[in-house]
Design an enzyme around this catalytic site. Structure first.
Site, short mmCIF file in Angstrom:
data_model
loop_
_atom_site.label_atom_id
_atom_site.label_comp_id
_atom_site.label_asym_id
_atom_site.label_seq_id
_atom_site.Cartn_x
_atom_site.Cartn_y
_atom_site.Cartn_z
N ASP A 37 -3.30 -32.96 -59.02
CA ASP A 37 -3.30 -31.58 -58.54
C ASP A 37 -4.38 -30.80 -59.29
OD1 ASP A 37 -2.36 -28.82 -57.79
OD2 ASP A 37 -0.61 -29.93 -57.07
N ASP A 60 -9.29 -32.50 -57.90
CA ASP A 60 -9.75 -31.75 -56.74
C ASP A 60 -10.06 -32.78 -55.69
OD1 ASP A 60 -11.26 -30.50 -54.75
OD2 ASP A 60 -12.28 -29.16 -56.14
N VAL A 61 -9.24 -32.84 -54.63
CA VAL A 61 -9.35 -33.94 -53.67
C VAL A 61 -10.68 -33.96 -52.94
CG1 VAL A 61 -6.86 -34.13 -53.35
CG2 VAL A 61 -8.18 -32.62 -51.84
N TYR A 152 -7.10 -24.38 -39.82
CA TYR A 152 -6.03 -25.25 -40.30
C TYR A 152 -5.66 -26.29 -39.24
CZ TYR A 152 -1.44 -26.54 -42.21
OH TYR A 152 -0.37 -27.23 -42.71
N LYS A 156 -5.80 -30.47 -39.31
CA LYS A 156 -4.57 -31.25 -39.20
C LYS A 156 -4.57 -32.16 -37.98
CE LYS A 156 -2.66 -29.93 -43.00
NZ LYS A 156 -2.46 -30.90 -44.11
N THR A 187 7.67 -23.41 -48.78
CA THR A 187 6.86 -23.78 -49.94
C THR A 187 6.06 -22.58 -50.43
OG1 THR A 187 4.92 -24.36 -48.59
CG2 THR A 187 6.56 -26.10 -48.99
#
Length: 245
Positions: A37, A60-61, A152, A156, A187
């Site tokens: 994370d 950091d992906v 977004y 996705k 969340t």
């Protein structure tokens, strides 16, 4: 023996939310987990709480070098990698007419490029382990159009296509690749990215008339990551309270 006994997992976005719930569930089922994370404080605190079966690594992906460091850390600490959960995500509610290039690029970097880099990074260690399971977190927003989530939804949708294509490419290596599609889940990211009116509207569209809990998502991820799903690859699993029914 737990359902993930002797397994090693990497969970991105693992410091909180769905990722944090998944880390807790995995450790409870016998796995050793690398919590990955950008939230160093929460990630380190969770690893300390869970003990020697959990290790935190800043990730950091969207950065290939960070993935290399995460794989190296997992291999040094645990000796193998069996499971990857690509949960890290970025979310901002913006309609097309107000979209900026910068916001679009950030969604792509985290939600799409991050998934690609993660899947690619674990192929070699999973192959060495004799196979593995990848679970990518998409969204019911990646199943249909809708207002105000242009960036977004685009990413996705992409995650679903990437998952199915990767399932074809990796099947011969005994690596399964599946997608979980959350509906409205309670969340920190959801609360930060939406007004209360919007959250109430999403809740009202579910058949169960409530928000889902991160632990309910974690249960679905656990199933797809475990050997119980050994004949399942290339699927989308909605966990959405009936939103798509």
């Amino acid at each position: 023996m737990g359902r993930l006994a002797n397994k090693v997992a990497i969970v991105t976005g693992g410091a909180s939310g769905i990722g944090g719930a998944t880390v807790r569930r995995f450790v409870g089922e016998g796995a050793r987990v690398l919590i990955a994370d950008i939230d160093d404080v929460r990630g380190a605190a969770l690893a300390e709480e869970l003990g020697p079966d959990a290790l935190f690594q800043h990730l950091d992906v969207s950065k290939e070098g960070d993935w290399t460091a995460a794989i190296d850390a997992a291999m040094r600490a645990f000796g193998r990698i069996d499971i990857l959960v690509n949960d890290a995500g970025y979310y901002r509610a913006t309609p097309l007419q107000d979209a900026t290039v910068e916001e679009f690029q950030r969604h792509v970097e985290v939600n799409q490029l991050g998934v690609f880099l993660g899947m690619q990074a674990v192929v070699a260690p999973m192959r060495a382990a004799g196979g593995g399971a990848i679970v990518n977190i998409s969204s019911t927003g990646g199943m249909r159009g809708g207002p105000s989530l242009f960036h977004y939804r685009a990413t996705k949708w992409a995650v679903r296509g990437m998952t199915r294509s990767a399932a074809h490419d990796l099947a011969s290596l005994n690596i399964r690749v599946n997608t979980v599609l959350p509906g409205p889940i309670e969340t920190p990211m959801m609360k930060a990215g939406n007004s209360q009116d919007r959250i109430d509207a999403m809740k009202g569209r579910t058949l169960l008339q409530r928000l889902g809990q991160p632990s309910e998502l974690a249960a679905a991820v656990l199933f797809l990551a475990s050997d119980e799903a050994s004949y399942i690859t290339g699927i989308d699993l909605p966990v959405d309270g009936g939103t798509m029914a």
